[in-house]
Write an enzyme that holds these catalytic residues in place. Structure first.
Site, PDB file in Angstrom:
ATOM      1  N   ASN A  33     -10.076  -3.803  -6.418  1.00 34.59           N
ATOM      2  CA  ASN A  33      -9.631  -2.564  -7.273  1.00 34.59           C
ATOM      3  C   ASN A  33     -10.030  -2.758  -8.797  1.00 34.59           C
ATOM      4  OD1 ASN A  33      -6.073  -3.720  -5.847  1.00 34.59           O
ATOM      5  ND2 ASN A  33      -7.542  -2.307  -5.326  1.00 34.59           N
ATOM      6  N   ASP A  36       0.930  -1.207  -0.029  1.00 36.88           N
ATOM      7  CA  ASP A  36      -0.074  -0.077   0.111  1.00 36.88           C
ATOM      8  C   ASP A  36       0.807   1.297  -0.160  1.00 36.88           C
ATOM      9  OD1 ASP A  36      -2.362   1.409  -0.195  1.00 36.88           O
ATOM     10  OD2 ASP A  36      -2.958   1.251   2.047  1.00 36.88           O
TER      11      ASP A  36
HETATM   12  C1  FPP Z   1      -1.961  -0.178  -3.273  1.00 38.03           C
HETATM   13  O1  FPP Z   1      -1.342   1.030  -3.320  1.00 38.03           O
HETATM   14  C2  FPP Z   1      -1.207  -0.745  -4.514  1.00 38.03           C
HETATM   15  C3  FPP Z   1      -1.917  -1.258  -5.630  1.00 38.03           C
HETATM   16  C4  FPP Z   1      -3.432  -1.412  -5.526  1.00 38.03           C
HETATM   17  C5  FPP Z   1      -1.186  -2.012  -6.517  1.00 38.03           C
HETATM   18  C6  FPP Z   1       0.195  -2.604  -6.303  1.00 38.03           C
HETATM   19  C7  FPP Z   1       0.569  -2.729  -7.815  1.00 38.03           C
HETATM   20  C8  FPP Z   1       2.032  -2.688  -7.922  1.00 38.03           C
HETATM   21  C9  FPP Z   1       3.070  -2.471  -6.873  1.00 38.03           C
HETATM   22  C10 FPP Z   1       2.635  -2.847  -9.273  1.00 38.03           C
HETATM   23  C11 FPP Z   1       2.136  -3.775 -10.257  1.00 38.03           C
HETATM   24  C12 FPP Z   1       2.423  -5.189  -9.557  1.00 38.03           C
HETATM   25  C13 FPP Z   1       3.488  -6.179  -9.685  1.00 38.03           C
HETATM   26  C14 FPP Z   1       3.375  -7.588  -9.345  1.00 38.03           C
HETATM   27  C15 FPP Z   1       4.605  -5.695 -10.786  1.00 38.03           C
HETATM   28  P1  FPP Z   1      -2.652   2.561  -3.404  1.00 38.03           P
HETATM   29  O2  FPP Z   1      -2.553   2.585  -4.772  1.00 38.03           O
HETATM   30  O3  FPP Z   1      -3.935   1.878  -2.769  1.00 38.03           O
HETATM   31  O4  FPP Z   1      -1.893   3.383  -2.684  1.00 38.03           O
HETATM   32  P2  FPP Z   1      -2.644   4.615  -1.758  1.00 38.03           P
HETATM   33  O5  FPP Z   1      -3.212   4.009  -0.653  1.00 38.03           O
HETATM   34  O6  FPP Z   1      -1.378   5.437  -1.415  1.00 38.03           O
HETATM   35  O7  FPP Z   1      -3.600   5.351  -2.647  1.00 38.03           O
END
Ligand code: FPP
Length: 235
Positions: free
Chosen positions: A50, A2
Site C-alpha cells: 500500500n 476492501d
Molecule cells: C482497502 O480498500 C482498504 C485499505 C487499503 C485501508 C484500510 C484502512 C482503513 C479501514 C482505515 C484505517 C485503519 C484503521 C485500523 C482505523 P481499497 O482502498 O483498496 O478499496 P477499493 O478496492 O474499493 O479501491
C-alpha cells in the site's frame, strides 16, 4: 477490509472519505467481536504494498490511523483489549508510532481480546523474515538445520502469536488473499463478502461467523463418519 475506495467513488467523494467510513466500520467490528467473546481479531489495515498508493492517500490513511488510536484508547483500555501491531512498523511515520507504541504498552496486560493491527504488513515478507531469523540461528550454531521445522517457522511469525486464524473475512467482492497471513492461512476458513467494507454491518459479521460455525474443519484428516444406513435400518 476492501472496498473503501469504491464506496467513496460511488458517492463522488475522494478515496480518503471511503477510508474514513472504513475506520468507522473497524470500530463497529471491534466492538461486536469484543461483545461476542472473540479472543483475537486482526485487521489488515495497511499492506507493505500500500505504500505504492498516491502520497495523499497514504497520508490520509496514516492520519486516520492516528485518529483511530486516539479515539479508541478509552474503549481499548476499558474493555480489556490488548492492542498489538504486526508488520514492518519501522516504516510508519513517527506521529503514528507516538500513539501506537504507548497504547500497545498500556494495554499489554489486558486479556479479554487481542486486537492486532496489520500495518505495513505482507505475508511473504513475514515468511522471509522468519526464514532469515532461522538462517541466522543456524549460522550462529544456536540451532541445527533439522530444527527448521514448520512449527519453528510459525513461532517466528508475529501475526500468528495469537494462534492460526480460524476465520478470515474479505469484503469488497474480490476473492483473493492479497498477501495476508499466508503461512497461517493453511487451514483457515474463508468468507468472501460482496459488501464494501464501510457497508459491512453487525449482521454481515454474524452471518460470516454463522457460516464458519456450520462448517466441518478437517485439517487434512477424514471427517465425521457418515450415518450408516444399514445399521439405521437394522435398529
Ligand atoms: C482497502 O480498500 C482498504 C485499505 C487499503 C485501508 C484500510 C484502512 C482503513 C479501514 C482505515 C484505517 C485503519 C484503521 C485500523 C482505523 P481499497 O482502498 O483498496 O478499496 P477499493 O478496492 O474499493 O479501491
Amino acid at each position: 477490509m476492501d472496498g473503501n475506495g469504491r464506496w467513496a467513488q460511488l458517492r463522488g467523494q475522494p478515496r480518503a472519505e471511503g477510508h474514513r467510513a472504513g475506520s468507522q466500520s473497524v470500530r463497529r467490528v471491534v466492538r461486536a467481536c469484543r461483545r461476542l467473546g472473540v479472543r483475537a481479531l486482526t485487521v489488515y489495515a495497511f499492506s507493505e504494498q500500500n505504500w505504492e498508493r498516491p502520497e495523499d492517500e497514504v497520508s490520509a490513511l496514516m492520519d486516520l490511523l492516528k485518529e483511530f488510536l486516539i479515539a479508541e484508547r478509552g474503549e481499548i483500555l476499558g474493555n480489556g483489549i490488548r492492542l498489538q501491531a504486526v508488520g514492518n512498523l519501522g516504516r510508519l511515520p513517527g506521529f503514528v508510532r507516538a500513539v501506537l507504541d504507548p497504547l500497545r504498552n498500556e494495554s499489554a496486560d489486558n486479556h479479554e481480546m487481542t486486537l492486532t493491527l496489520a500495518l505495513s504488513y505482507g505475508g511473504r515478507e513475514e515468511i522471509a523474515m522468519a526464514a532469515r531469523e532461522l538462517a541466522a540461528d543456524v549460522k550462529a550454531g544456536r540451532i541445527g538445520e533439522a530444527d527448521i521445522t514448520a512449527d519453528a517457522l510459525r513461532l517466528r511469525m508475529p501475526s500468528l502469536a495469537v494462534g492460526d486464524p480460524d476465520l478470515v473475512i474479505r469484503t469488497g467482492g474480490e476473492q483473493r488473499i492479497s498477501n495476508f497471513m499466508l503461512y497461517g492461512l493453511a487451514y483457515a476458513e474463508l468468507v468472501f463478502s460482496d459488501k464494501l467494507w464501510p457497508d459491512f454491518t453487525y449482521e454481515d459479521l454474524y452471518s460470516a461467523i454463522a457460516s464458519y460455525q456450520s462448517r466441518e474443519r478437517r485439517f487434512g484428516r477424514v471427517g465425521k463418519p457418515a450415518v450408516n444406513v444399514t445399521s439405521t435400518v437394522r435398529a
